[in-house]
Scaffold this motif. Structure first.
Motif, PDB file in Angstrom:
ATOM      1  N   ARG A 138       0.840  -1.203   0.000  1.00 43.39           N
ATOM      2  CA  ARG A 138       0.000   0.000   0.000  1.00 43.39           C
ATOM      3  C   ARG A 138       0.879   1.260   0.000  1.00 43.39           C
ATOM      4  O   ARG A 138       0.598   2.220  -0.717  1.00 43.39           O
ATOM      5  N   PHE A 139       1.976   1.256   0.780  1.00 44.18           N
ATOM      6  CA  PHE A 139       2.912   2.385   0.778  1.00 44.18           C
ATOM      7  C   PHE A 139       3.551   2.555  -0.596  1.00 44.18           C
ATOM      8  O   PHE A 139       3.712   3.674  -1.081  1.00 44.18           O
ATOM      9  N   LEU A 140       3.935   1.442  -1.212  1.00 46.89           N
ATOM     10  CA  LEU A 140       4.574   1.487  -2.523  1.00 46.89           C
ATOM     11  C   LEU A 140       3.619   2.025  -3.580  1.00 46.89           C
ATOM     12  O   LEU A 140       4.014   2.803  -4.455  1.00 46.89           O
ATOM     13  N   LYS A 141       2.353   1.620  -3.509  1.00 51.55           N
ATOM     14  CA  LYS A 141       1.360   2.108  -4.466  1.00 51.55           C
ATOM     15  C   LYS A 141       1.118   3.598  -4.297  1.00 51.55           C
ATOM     16  O   LYS A 141       1.004   4.330  -5.279  1.00 51.55           O
ATOM     17  N   SER A 142       1.034   4.065  -3.053  1.00 54.34           N
ATOM     18  CA  SER A 142       0.756   5.486  -2.826  1.00 54.34           C
ATOM     19  C   SER A 142       1.933   6.362  -3.231  1.00 54.34           C
ATOM     20  O   SER A 142       1.744   7.516  -3.612  1.00 54.34           O
ATOM     21  N   SER A 143       3.149   5.835  -3.194  1.00 58.65           N
ATOM     22  CA  SER A 143       4.315   6.619  -3.590  1.00 58.65           C
ATOM     23  C   SER A 143       4.612   6.506  -5.079  1.00 58.65           C
ATOM     24  O   SER A 143       5.452   7.242  -5.603  1.00 58.65           O
ATOM     25  N   GLY A 144       3.973   5.557  -5.774  1.00 59.70           N
ATOM     26  CA  GLY A 144       4.197   5.383  -7.195  1.00 59.70           C
ATOM     27  C   GLY A 144       5.289   4.377  -7.532  1.00 59.70           C
ATOM     28  O   GLY A 144       5.548   4.096  -8.696  1.00 59.70           O
TER      29      GLY A 144
END
Length: 87
Positions: A72-78
């Motif tokens: 989820r962190f990786l998705k939100s940061s791109g």
């Protein structure tokens, strides 16, 4: 050896602070890790996530599996989209 990217808890009681680490999935949550690739501070408003982009992309390319929270962190940061494009 199954490698995962997950959170490792630090900080005092009721004052959580997390490191995002690359570790063997069989190790304990706060046990030895291979490399620290970021931090997460949920106590700030808004919460602060710092990621080391190059290290994370290198580990994902090597087959490391992120946990749902880290993904989820990786998705939100791109970073997740960047990884999918390079794969």
């Amino acid at each position: 050896m199954a490698v995962s990217i997950r959170l490792s808890r630090f900080g005092a009681k009721k004052v959580p602070y997390y490191r995002i680490v690359v570790t063997d999935s069989r190790r304990a949550r706060d046990g030895k890790f291979i490399e620290q690739v970021g931090t997460y501070d949920p106590r700030k408003n808004p919460s602060v996530v710092k990621l080391e982009e190059e290290s994370i992309l290198r580990w994902l390319g090597s087959g490391a599996q992120p946990t749902e929270t880290v993904k989820r962190f990786l998705k939100s940061s791109g970073l997740w989209q960047k990884f999918l494009k390079s794969a």
